[in-house]
Design a protein around this motif. Structure first.
Motif, PDB file in Angstrom:
ATOM      1  N   VAL A 189     -21.601 -88.360 -52.546  1.00  0.00           N
ATOM      2  CA  VAL A 189     -20.522 -87.532 -52.001  1.00  0.00           C
ATOM      3  C   VAL A 189     -19.438 -88.416 -51.401  1.00  0.00           C
ATOM      4  O   VAL A 189     -19.738 -89.383 -50.687  1.00  0.00           O
ATOM      5  CB  VAL A 189     -21.064 -86.576 -50.905  1.00  0.00           C
ATOM      6  N   VAL A 190     -18.191 -88.057 -51.677  1.00  0.00           N
ATOM      7  CA  VAL A 190     -17.062 -88.698 -51.010  1.00  0.00           C
ATOM      8  C   VAL A 190     -16.323 -87.622 -50.222  1.00  0.00           C
ATOM      9  O   VAL A 190     -15.960 -86.577 -50.767  1.00  0.00           O
ATOM     10  CB  VAL A 190     -16.118 -89.400 -51.998  1.00  0.00           C
ATOM     11  N   SER A 191     -16.129 -87.875 -48.926  1.00  0.00           N
ATOM     12  CA  SER A 191     -15.572 -86.884 -48.002  1.00  0.00           C
ATOM     13  C   SER A 191     -14.372 -87.445 -47.257  1.00  0.00           C
ATOM     14  O   SER A 191     -14.228 -88.669 -47.115  1.00  0.00           O
ATOM     15  CB  SER A 191     -16.621 -86.477 -46.958  1.00  0.00           C
ATOM     16  N   SER A 192     -13.565 -86.533 -46.776  1.00  0.00           N
ATOM     17  CA  SER A 192     -12.549 -86.922 -45.800  1.00  0.00           C
ATOM     18  C   SER A 192     -13.254 -87.458 -44.563  1.00  0.00           C
ATOM     19  O   SER A 192     -14.407 -87.117 -44.283  1.00  0.00           O
ATOM     20  CB  SER A 192     -11.672 -85.726 -45.436  1.00  0.00           C
ATOM     21  N   ASP A 193     -12.535 -88.284 -43.803  1.00  0.00           N
ATOM     22  CA  ASP A 193     -13.163 -88.933 -42.656  1.00  0.00           C
ATOM     23  C   ASP A 193     -13.173 -88.004 -41.449  1.00  0.00           C
ATOM     24  O   ASP A 193     -12.338 -88.084 -40.559  1.00  0.00           O
ATOM     25  CB  ASP A 193     -12.437 -90.238 -42.320  1.00  0.00           C
ATOM     26  N   ILE A 194     -14.155 -87.079 -41.455  1.00  0.00           N
ATOM     27  CA  ILE A 194     -14.393 -86.211 -40.304  1.00  0.00           C
ATOM     28  C   ILE A 194     -15.791 -86.524 -39.779  1.00  0.00           C
ATOM     29  O   ILE A 194     -16.671 -86.956 -40.538  1.00  0.00           O
ATOM     30  CB  ILE A 194     -14.233 -84.721 -40.656  1.00  0.00           C
ATOM     31  N   PRO A 195     -16.015 -86.335 -38.476  1.00  0.00           N
ATOM     32  CA  PRO A 195     -17.253 -86.840 -37.857  1.00  0.00           C
ATOM     33  C   PRO A 195     -18.543 -86.427 -38.544  1.00  0.00           C
ATOM     34  O   PRO A 195     -19.438 -87.252 -38.751  1.00  0.00           O
ATOM     35  CB  PRO A 195     -17.161 -86.291 -36.430  1.00  0.00           C
TER      36      PRO A 195
END
Length: 399
Positions: free
Chosen positions: A319-325
Motif C-alpha cells: 500500500v502507498v498512502s498519503s502521509d497521515i499518521p
C-alpha cells in the motif's frame, strides 16, 4: 467469537444509512448483532437537503421508500429502521418536533422487539439532543472522524453538538490517536479503537481459485488500484498524474463518486469503474499490483484511519498512502508519500520487489486486526463502565 461480557444486551444506534458502503459502524454492529439485539436507525439529517441537487433528491426518494417498508431484519439480531424527520437541522422548532417523533418511533420499535433495558449508541454528533432523553441505561459515542471538518456541514454547529454529546455519554470510542487526545479532554472515559478488517473476506484475493472480474482481467499489468468512496478529501489528481507519467500502467478507480471526475476523462489507461459490490472487492484486489490511499492532507484527513488500508493488506497488497499518521505502518506493509512524485517512487519500489511470499506475510499480519478482536475490546469497556455505573446508582442514597 462472543465479545467479552457483551451479550444479551439491547442497543439502539444512530448511524449512517444501512444501504451505503460498509464502514466501521456496519462491521461493529454486525458483530454485536450476533449476540445482542441491535436497532439501527438510518441517518438523521446533518444538513438541509437541496431540492436542486439530484443526489439529495435520490436520497430523499430512498429514505421515503425505506420508511414505507418499515423495520427490516438484516440478521436475526439486527433490525434497521428509517425514521421520518423534519430535515432542518438548524431549526430549533424542527429539533423539538424531531425529538418527539424519534422518541415515539424508537419506543414503539423497542416494545415490538422486546428491548427493555437498553444502551443508546451513536456514530453521529447530530444525535446529541436525543442522548439522555430516551430512557437508556448507558450511552456510547463512537467517533470515526473529525466531524467539524467536513465541508458539507456547518463546522461550528457540529463542533458544539459534539462537545455536548461528549459531556453526556458514558463512554467514547475513537478510531485515531489524534481524535482520542482531543475528545478525552471532554470525556475521560475515551478509548482508542482503531479500525478492524474483515480479514478472511479480503484474504480470498490470495486464493488461486478466486476469479478476476471480467472488466479488468484484460487490462495491461501492473494495475495500480483504488477502491472506496470518492469525495473531496480524495486526491483524484494523483490518478491522472500516475496514468500520464506511466502510460504502460493501468490505473483502476473503483467506488461511488460524490464529486465531478471530468478531469479524469479521456486518459486511455485510467479506468473509472464506479461502485462495485463489497462482496466482489477481493476479486478486484487480486488483480491489483499496489493499493492506493490517496488523501488530500488537511484538517479532516490528518485524523482519518482508513479501513481500506487494512483491507488492501489483508488481500496481500503493498500500500502507498498519503502521509497521515494512521497510515504510517511498517515499510514492508506500506509506505507513505508526501507528494505525487513520492507516490510514483514508492509504487515503483514495491513493483520491483514484491512477491507472493511478501503478500502472504502482509495478509498474515492482519489476522489479529479483525473486527471480532475490536468488538471484544469494545465489549470489555462497555460492560466495565455499565457495571461501575450500576454500582454507583446502588450506592447512592435513596431520596
Amino acid at each position: 467469537m462472543t465479545p467479552e461480557g457483551m451479550e444479551s444486551e439491547n442497543i439502539v444506534c444512530f448511524a449512517k444509512d444501512w444501504s451505503e458502503n460498509p464502514t466501521s459502524c456496519t462491521h461493529v454492529l454486525r458483530q454485536l448483532g450476533q449476540h445482542n439485539k441491535v436497532l439501527w436507525l438510518n441517518s438523521i439529517a446533518s444538513r438541509t437537503p437541496s431540492l436542486s441537487s439530484a443526489r439529495d433528491l435520490r436520497t430523499i426518494g430512498r429514505k421515503l421508500a425505506s420508511f414505507a417498508r418499515g423495520p427490516e431484519a438484516v440478521t436475526p439480531g439486527l433490525t434497521t429502521l428509517t425514521p421520518i424527520i423534519v430535515p432542518l437541522p438548524h431549526s430549533p422548532l424542527a429539533a423539538r418536533i424531531n425529538r418527539v417523533i424519534l422518541r415515539a418511533t424508537i419506543g414503539r420499535e423497542r416494545r415490538r422487539l422486546g428491548m427493555n433495558d437498553f444502551q443508546a449508541w451513536t456514530f453521529l454528533p447530530t444525535a446529541a439532543p436525543l442522548i439522555g432523553t430516551l430512557g437508556e441505561s448507558l450511552s456510547v459515542y463512537y467517533c470515526t472522524d473529525e466531524w467539524s471538518q467536513f465541508t458539507s456541514v456547518d463546522g461550528g454547529r457540529m463542533e458544539a453538538l459534539e462537545a455536548n454529546l461528549l459531556r453526556k455519554v458514558d463512554v467514547v470510542f475513537a478510531a485515531a490517536r489524534s481524535i482520542v487526545e482531543k475528545k478525552r479532554a471532554l470525556n475521560p472515559e475515551t478509548h482508542l479503537i482503531i479500525h478492524g478488517v474483515d480479514r478472511d473476506h479480503f484474504a480470498t484475493a490470495l486464493d488461486p481459485g478466486t476469479p478476476i472480474p471480467d472488466d479488468i482481467a484484460h487490462l495491461p499489468r501492473p494495475i495500480i488500484g483504488f477502491f472506496g468512496l470518492i469525495e473531496d478529501w480524495i486526491d483524484t489528481e494523483l490518478f491522472a498524474f500516475l496514468a500520464r507519467r506511466r502510460p504502460e500502467w493501468s490505473i483502476v478507480v473503483i467506488g461511488q463518486s460524490h464529486i465531478p471526475l471530468d478531469h479524469l476523462q479521456g486518459i486511455p489507461n485510467l479506468h473509472i469503474l464506479g461502485r462495485r459490490p463489497y462482496e466482489a472487492l477481493p476479486r478486484y484486489a487480486k488483480a491489483f499490483s499496489v493499493g492506493l490511499c490517496p488523501f488530500r492532507v488537511n484538517a479532516l484527513t490528518v485524523h482519518v484511519n482508513p479501513i481500506k488500508l487494512r483491507e488492501y493488506l489483508s488481500a496481500g497488497l503493498p500500500v502507498v498512502s498519503s502521509d497521515i499518521p494512521e497510515c504510517r505502518v511498517d515499510e514492508a506493509l506500506g509506505r507513505v508519500a508526501s507528494d505525487h512524485e513520492g507516490f510514483l517512487s514508492a509504487i515503483e519500489g514495491f513493483l520491483a520487489a514484491d512477491s507472493l511470499e511478501a503478500r502472504e506475510r502482509r495478509s498474515e499480519a492482519m489476522k489479529s486486526e479483525t473486527w471480532e478482536a475490536r468488538v471484544r475490546e469494545i465489549g470489555a469497556h462497555v460492560m466495565r463502565v455499565k457495571q461501575a455505573k450500576r454500582a454507583r446508582l446502588l450506592a447512592s442514597p435513596r431520596p
